[in-house]
Motif scaffolding. Structure first.
Motif, short mmCIF file in Angstrom:
data_model
loop_
_atom_site.label_atom_id
_atom_site.label_comp_id
_atom_site.label_asym_id
_atom_site.label_seq_id
_atom_site.Cartn_x
_atom_site.Cartn_y
_atom_site.Cartn_z
N SER A 196 -19.97 -49.10 3.97
CA SER A 196 -20.85 -50.14 3.43
C SER A 196 -20.12 -50.97 2.39
CB SER A 196 -22.12 -49.52 2.84
OG SER A 196 -21.85 -48.83 1.63
N VAL A 197 -19.24 -50.34 1.60
CA VAL A 197 -18.45 -51.07 0.62
C VAL A 197 -17.48 -52.03 1.32
CG1 VAL A 197 -16.66 -50.83 -1.15
CG2 VAL A 197 -18.65 -49.32 -1.18
N ARG A 198 -16.87 -51.58 2.40
CA ARG A 198 -15.92 -52.41 3.14
C ARG A 198 -16.59 -53.62 3.77
NH1 ARG A 198 -11.10 -51.23 3.92
NH2 ARG A 198 -10.79 -52.36 5.86
N ALA A 199 -17.83 -53.43 4.25
CA ALA A 199 -18.55 -54.52 4.92
C ALA A 199 -17.67 -55.19 5.97
CB ALA A 199 -19.05 -55.54 3.90
N ASP A 200 -17.05 -54.37 6.79
CA ASP A 200 -16.20 -54.84 7.89
C ASP A 200 -17.10 -55.14 9.09
OD1 ASP A 200 -14.43 -55.04 10.06
OD2 ASP A 200 -13.10 -53.49 9.30
N PRO A 201 -16.95 -56.29 9.74
CA PRO A 201 -17.81 -56.60 10.89
C PRO A 201 -17.46 -55.83 12.16
CG PRO A 201 -16.22 -58.36 10.58
CD PRO A 201 -16.05 -57.42 9.41
N ASN A 202 -16.35 -55.10 12.15
CA ASN A 202 -15.83 -54.53 13.39
C ASN A 202 -16.34 -53.16 13.81
OD1 ASN A 202 -14.04 -56.74 14.02
ND2 ASN A 202 -12.80 -56.08 12.29
N PRO A 203 -16.86 -52.30 12.93
CA PRO A 203 -17.30 -50.99 13.40
C PRO A 203 -18.34 -51.09 14.50
CG PRO A 203 -17.21 -51.01 11.02
CD PRO A 203 -16.99 -52.42 11.47
N PRO A 204 -18.24 -50.25 15.53
CA PRO A 204 -19.26 -50.26 16.59
C PRO A 204 -20.60 -49.81 16.03
CG PRO A 204 -17.77 -48.39 16.86
CD PRO A 204 -17.19 -49.24 15.78
N LEU A 205 -21.65 -50.53 16.37
CA LEU A 205 -22.97 -50.21 15.82
C LEU A 205 -23.45 -48.83 16.24
CD1 LEU A 205 -24.91 -53.59 16.09
CD2 LEU A 205 -23.53 -52.71 14.20
N ASP A 206 -23.06 -48.40 17.44
CA ASP A 206 -23.51 -47.09 17.92
C ASP A 206 -23.14 -45.98 16.96
OD1 ASP A 206 -24.42 -48.44 20.09
OD2 ASP A 206 -23.08 -47.49 21.55
N ALA A 207 -21.96 -46.07 16.36
CA ALA A 207 -21.50 -45.02 15.45
C ALA A 207 -22.42 -44.89 14.24
CB ALA A 207 -20.08 -45.33 14.98
N LEU A 208 -23.04 -45.98 13.83
CA LEU A 208 -23.96 -45.96 12.71
C LEU A 208 -25.38 -45.64 13.16
CD1 LEU A 208 -22.63 -49.17 10.93
CD2 LEU A 208 -22.01 -46.80 10.45
N LEU A 209 -25.79 -46.17 14.30
CA LEU A 209 -27.15 -45.95 14.79
C LEU A 209 -27.42 -44.47 15.06
CD1 LEU A 209 -27.54 -48.97 17.23
CD2 LEU A 209 -28.46 -48.73 14.93
N LEU A 210 -26.40 -43.76 15.51
CA LEU A 210 -26.58 -42.34 15.80
C LEU A 210 -26.92 -41.53 14.56
CD1 LEU A 210 -23.69 -41.74 18.35
CD2 LEU A 210 -26.12 -41.32 18.74
N ARG A 211 -26.66 -42.08 13.40
CA ARG A 211 -26.86 -41.35 12.16
C ARG A 211 -28.10 -41.79 11.41
NH1 ARG A 211 -22.41 -41.28 14.50
NH2 ARG A 211 -21.31 -39.32 14.50
N ILE A 212 -28.94 -42.57 12.06
CA ILE A 212 -30.23 -42.96 11.49
C ILE A 212 -31.31 -42.25 12.28
CG2 ILE A 212 -31.79 -44.86 10.95
CD1 ILE A 212 -29.36 -46.72 10.94
N ALA A 213 -31.83 -41.17 11.73
CA ALA A 213 -32.85 -40.38 12.40
C ALA A 213 -33.47 -39.42 11.38
CB ALA A 213 -32.25 -39.58 13.57
N PRO A 214 -34.76 -39.11 11.51
CA PRO A 214 -35.42 -38.22 10.56
C PRO A 214 -34.75 -36.85 10.44
CG PRO A 214 -37.05 -39.35 11.90
CD PRO A 214 -35.71 -39.67 12.50
N ALA A 215 -34.15 -36.37 11.54
CA ALA A 215 -33.57 -35.03 11.53
C ALA A 215 -32.17 -34.99 10.94
CB ALA A 215 -33.54 -34.47 12.96
#
Length: 325
Positions: A150-169
């Motif tokens: 989040s500090v880097r604010a790089d536009p290149n990371p694949p969104l899937d890598a972040l989306l997988l880590r947004i979940a209640p569990a």
């Protein structure tokens, strides 16, 4: 609210967790539940022979990170931003060493420290190094990785890598910082005019919606920021929920997200904040309403209009009612 899990607090923060791997459809992935059966004690830098040759530079970076962290926590963002380039220069002056440290080659203390510091590097390799840590079993290390992204604010990371880590569990430290990492990547893509796949944005909306009512206000705060960054229909419903959050900081963030989207249905939620905030905060909410109103009516409010509306909810409600007629 972003604070690194710094090495001085490692002993109480370490936890072990298995994180879901990346696939083409994050919505179909079910994250594994966190386990808390192992709590490895990290070696301190001075006690680990692997890091002996690098102690001076590690100590300099740790001191800078600690100062940056404290300034951000105190709301002194401008001063923190002045320190950020210094951290980046220290890392890039010996990038290979810090890269090895992120991979765990110099021990756990150096790994935590270097993952945090990678957020400030100017090297393209830093993003790749951080993405490699997102699958780590240590949830606290993954949390630091998400903060660094989040500090880097790089536009290149694949969104899937972040989306997988947004979940209640998801583990606490992962769930807290995945939304803000997603928000900053999305905003970086907007600035760089990098298109975002609409299907991914819809998946992101569903993911963020699943944590809108999370018990942790930091999760809700960062979720509000991410919803503000999403350019997809359907965010209004969730932002309106967050605009009524019991935590005032969450409500402010939701108000900013509503203004950013500029949908008429969110305007009354921001007006309501005028009744809830302290008198000294009302001008800030008024400024949000001024910008929001300009979007709704297609032109900026004049200074005389702004003065007549003031900071009272009644005047703004009347203005909105007139607009809707």
């Amino acid at each position: 609210m972003i604070r690194f899990h710094s090495s001085r607090r490692l002993a109480c923060l370490l936890a072990v967790v298995t994180l879901a791997g990346c696939t083409n459809d994050p919505a179909q992935q079910k994250p594994t539940l966190p386990t808390d059966t192992e709590r490895p004690q990290p070696l301190r830098a001075l006690e680990d022979p692997r890091v002996q040759a690098h102690i001076p530079q590690m100590q300099r970076v740790e001191a800078l990170l600690t100062r940056w962290d404290a300034l951000r926590a105190d709301g002194r963002v401008g001063e923190a931003e002045q320190i950020a380039p210094q951290i980046g220069r220290e890392v890039d002056a010996d990038f290979t060493t810090f890269l090895r440290a992120t991979q765990g080659e110099l021990g756990p203390h150096a790994q935590y420290l270097s993952v945090s510091a990678m957020g400030f590097s100017r090297s393209d390799q830093a993003t790749r190094a951080l993405l490699a840590r997102l699958t780590d079993r240590d949830a606290r290390l993954v949390g630091n990785t998400l903060i660094a992204l989040s500090v880097r604010a790089d536009p290149n990371p694949p969104l899937d890598a972040l989306l997988l880590r947004i979940a209640p569990a998801m583990p606490h430290s992962v769930k807290q910082f995945a939304p803000v990492a997603l928000a900053n990547v999305l905003e970086a893509r907007t600035r760089a005019r990098v298109p975002v796949d609409k299907a991914r944005e819809q998946i992101a909306l569903g993911k963020l919606g699943s944590v809108v009512t999370d018990h942790d206000p930091i999760v809700r705060l960062h979720t509000a920021k991410a919803l503000g960054a999403l350019q997809v229909p359907g965010t209004l419903e969730y932002l309106r929920v967050l605009a009524g959050d019991p935590n005032m900081r969450v409500r402010w963030s939701a108000a900013a997200g509503l203004e950013r989207h500029g949908e008429p249905g969110g305007f009354p939620e921001v007006i309501r904040l005028l009744s809830d905030v302290a008198p000294e905060s009302k001008p800030v909410i008024r400024d949000v309403l001024v910008s929001y109103a300009g979007k709704l009516q297609g032109r900026a409010l004049t200074q005389s209009e702004i003065a007549s509306l003031g900071t009272g909810p009644r005047a703004w409600s009347q203005w909105y009612s007139q607009l809707r007629k």
